[in-house]
Every structure is written in C-alpha cells, then in structure tokens.
Design an enzyme around this catalytic site. Sequence first.
Site, short mmCIF file in Angstrom:
data_model
loop_
_atom_site.label_atom_id
_atom_site.label_comp_id
_atom_site.label_asym_id
_atom_site.label_seq_id
_atom_site.Cartn_x
_atom_site.Cartn_y
_atom_site.Cartn_z
N TYR A 167 12.19 3.18 -3.60
CA TYR A 167 11.05 2.14 -3.42
C TYR A 167 9.85 2.78 -2.31
O TYR A 167 8.71 2.34 -2.64
CB TYR A 167 11.71 0.86 -2.84
CG TYR A 167 10.73 -0.44 -2.69
CD1 TYR A 167 10.29 -1.04 -3.87
CD2 TYR A 167 10.56 -0.99 -1.27
CE1 TYR A 167 9.78 -2.21 -3.75
CE2 TYR A 167 9.80 -1.88 -1.34
CZ TYR A 167 9.66 -2.76 -2.33
OH TYR A 167 8.66 -3.90 -2.37
N LYS A 171 5.97 3.24 -3.13
CA LYS A 171 5.08 2.32 -2.44
C LYS A 171 4.00 3.13 -1.79
O LYS A 171 2.64 2.81 -1.65
CB LYS A 171 5.64 1.50 -1.45
CG LYS A 171 6.55 0.30 -2.17
CD LYS A 171 5.59 -0.41 -3.11
CE LYS A 171 6.13 -1.76 -3.58
NZ LYS A 171 5.15 -2.60 -4.53
#
Length: 302
Positions: A167, A171
């Site tokens: 993640y 991101k």
Amino acid sequence: MGDVRFDGRVAIITGAGGGLGREHALLLGSRGAAVVINDLGGNADGTGSGQSAADLVVKEISEAGGQAVANYDSVTTPEGGEAIVKAALDTFGQVDIVINNAGILRDRSFPKLPPADLEAVLDVHLKGAFFVSQPAFRFMKERGGYGRFVFTASAAGIFGNFGQANYGAAKMGLVGLSNVLAQEGAKYNILSNVIAPIAQTRLLGELLGPFADKLQPAQISGIVAYLCSEDSTLTHEIFSVGGGRIARIFVGLTPGWFGGVGSVPTPEEVRDNLDQIRDPNGYIIPDSAAAEMAAAVPLLTS
Ligand code: NAI
C-alpha cells in the site's frame, strides 16, 4: 468572493460508492457538478463486486437536485479506465475533474506479503489511477482550458507505516504520477495535486480507536473540492487532511555539502559532512526535476 461552484463541470470520482469518495461526490454534486459515481462495489480487500453502493449515491445526489450517473467498472485495467471516462463523455459530454479515490487494503508485514497482495494493491491504487487519468488527460489536453486531478495517497507511503509495504509503495507512486501530470498539464490549465487523508471509514475498521468519531469522512472533501475548482491555481502539491485540520506536506531539498567541481566524494567525506548534507536550514521545494538540477547549476559553474 462567492461560493466555490462547479456548474457546467463534469467530475469522475472513483470508489465513490462509500467512504471518502461518497462525501466528495455529495459535495461536488451539491455545488453544481455532474458526477460519475464509479464504484466496483466489492469488499475492503478488493474481492467481490456489486452495483448498489454506486446506485445509492446517485440516488442521493439526484434526490437533492443534482446530476449523477453510476459506473461499476473496475479501475484496474486500461479498458476499465476508458469505460469510466466514456461514461462521463457519453452522459455529460466532457470531463473536467478526476478524483482518484478507489482503494483496497491487503496489509501484511513485509516478510509475509505474498506477490498476489502486491499486485492487487498496485492494480487498484497506482495502475487504477493511471488508467482512469490517462484517457481523461487526453480529453482535457485536446480540448484545452481546464483540468483538475486529485490523487488519494496516504501517510502510509509518504511517511511509512508498519505492515503496509504494498500500500505504501502504491500510494507514494501516486505522488510521482501526480507530479508528472502537474508538469505535463501546466500549459493547458490541467492541475494535479495529492491528498493524504485520515478519516473513519470501513477501510480503517477499528484502527482509529477513540479518535474515530473525531475523524469524519466529510472533513476531507472541502480541500478536494477546492483543488478541483476554478478558484484554485495550486498544482504539484500534497496535503495532509483529517479531523478538520489541513496541512501542507512537501518534498524539500537541502543546500547540502559540495566537495568542489569534479570532486568524487569518498565514504569518509560523506561521514564527516553528514550534518551539512542533512541540515534542513535553507531548504527549497523544487517543483520539477529541472528545478532540482537548477539548484546545483551555480555550484557546477562556480
Ligand atoms: P472505502 O473502502 O470506504 O472506499 C473505497 C472505495 O473504493 C470502495 O467503495 C470500493 O468499493 C472502491 N473500490 C475498490 N476497488 C475498486 C476498483 N477496482 N474499482 C472501482 N472502485 C473500487 O475506503 P476510504 O477510506 O473511503 O478510501 C478512499 C481512499 O482513501 C482510498 O484510496 C484509501 O486508500 C485512501 N485513504 C484513506 C484513509 C482513511 O483514513 N480512510 C487514509 C489514507 C488513504
């Protein structure tokens, strides 16, 4: 100054069937934007699908007198991205705003993270934002005059968070994507910015503990709407948003240490000059790779 309005503007919001995306959609819809409510309607880990989440938000906007259309494509493929943009063009004739918000989580500590969970998370966050933004950018560039992108990053990538290697990487990748769009869009009034939100949604579950009711999804949407508006000239920026606070995050460049033209820094020189290399005093915030290079040019020509 008058209210920030979006009359005549068309916005695509991915993952708008719930959480933050729904709030962005309700706000833009209430201020005159025609909105494409994209949502795959699956679970927080990216499994499953369904149409009711997007449909409900369309209903809410319509009942409040706004304009919205549902789209259930996944952002994870080029075809999905094209279909989402086509929904805006077919229904409303144009696209002015893209809010890349769709997201899933597959948290595991780094040694235990299987490749499939890397792929799934990169697919939704990073590739998904790319696949939706590219056809929208093409339309905006060809038409000229206006375009706004907002990418939804996370402190998990910008600052790091345990158990979120997939993640966090996705991101922070969005920051790079937004920065390049800011460069390529500048001469067409296409602006691109990033938010790193924090708010209680299903994605966070119990994580926020006692702060959950002080971190509401609606508190994220004001800056998102502003960044999408004609009032804003901001681009290439990142904002931390949550609980009613909005703050700028930036990537800075320190003046550093210089060993002289043609010098080849040794490991010992690095060790002995670490304080100066790392001293943040006098930092600048380059708005492009060229601006970073420009900071070194006076040294190289001295
Ligand atoms: P959420 O789970 O309520 O919303 C995410 C939405 O994206 C869901 O409605 C889901 O169906 C949709 N979605 C997932 N995969 C999709 C796909 N392939 N195609 C289209 N739609 C898809 O969660 P939340 O919190 O509202 O998340 C919104 C964004 O904010 C995400 O990108 C998330 O990573 C990001 N974020 C949220 C934080 C928070 O504190 N809630 C913190 C940092 C980032």
